[in-house]
Design a protein around this motif. Structure first.
Motif, short mmCIF file in Angstrom:
data_model
loop_
_atom_site.label_atom_id
_atom_site.label_comp_id
_atom_site.label_asym_id
_atom_site.label_seq_id
_atom_site.Cartn_x
_atom_site.Cartn_y
_atom_site.Cartn_z
N UNK A 1 53.14 20.01 -59.21
CA UNK A 1 52.11 19.03 -58.90
C UNK A 1 50.82 19.75 -58.51
N UNK A 2 49.72 19.07 -58.78
CA UNK A 2 48.45 19.45 -58.20
C UNK A 2 48.27 18.54 -57.00
N UNK A 3 47.62 19.04 -55.96
CA UNK A 3 47.44 18.24 -54.76
C UNK A 3 45.97 18.06 -54.43
N UNK A 4 45.66 16.88 -53.94
CA UNK A 4 44.34 16.57 -53.44
C UNK A 4 44.54 16.20 -51.98
N UNK A 5 43.85 16.86 -51.08
CA UNK A 5 44.03 16.65 -49.66
C UNK A 5 42.70 16.25 -49.05
#
Length: 179
Positions: A19-23
């Motif tokens: 997964x790519x994550x956006x925080x």
């Protein structure tokens, strides 16, 4: 402290488990410049980040490269990263925003070590700006392929607990930082 993590499974097939994550987060009482100073200070990070096994910056062929070994829980092998990063202060419509970009690189002078899995695909973008009070708003995009077989419980823990814990640790580090 507030933090929301969103997995972005759009670019990778379901079978990959990647997964790519956006925080999105906030660090109360930590001004943006202080956050950036703490984030960029590798020697100080060794003091406050419990997952750092080894961390240093060296120059290879005129380019500053960072080596970072991360402690993984037993029985998993540690991972290491070799990457470049850049930090810029930007003015966007009168708002001061600090941007940090990092990306893995291959450096022949920094070979893989036995027993440690090299993370060959790593990318991070970080933006920090004032929250309009005494703190900071933080946005981070993050991807890495840790290689090997990582159990789903660890991936889930990293997304749900690891990132907020990292931000809490960074907030404490900001309070204890003096350059």
């Amino acid at each position: 402290l507030s933090c929301v993590t969103f997995p972005l499974p759009l670019l990778f097939s379901q079978q990959s488990g990647l997964y790519e994550y956006k925080i999105f987060g906030g660090l109360a009482d930590c001004p943006p410049k202080l956050c950036v100073d703490v984030y960029m200070d590798l020697n100080f990070r060794k003091q406050w980040d419990q997952y750092v096994k080894e961390l240093y910056e060296k120059t290879y062929d005129g380019e500053k490269v960072i080596y970072w070994e991360v402690k993984y829980p037993f029985p998993l092998s540690n991972r290491d990263y070799v990457y470049i990063r850049e930090c810029r202060e930007m003015d966007v419509d009168g708002r001061k925003i600090w941007v940090v970009l990092a990306q893995s690189v291959s450096v022949p002078q920094c070979p893989e070590k036995p027993g440690i899995i090299r993370v060959k695909s790593y990318k991070q973008s970080l933006a920090i700006e004032s929250d309009g009070k005494t703190g900071s708003k933080v946005y981070m995009y993050y991807f890495d392929n840790p290689g090997g077989m990582i159990p789903s419980w660890l991936v889930n823990w990293a997304a749900k607990s690891g990132v907020p814990t990292f931000l809490k640790d960074m907030q404490k580090a900001c309070c204890n930082y003096s350059k």
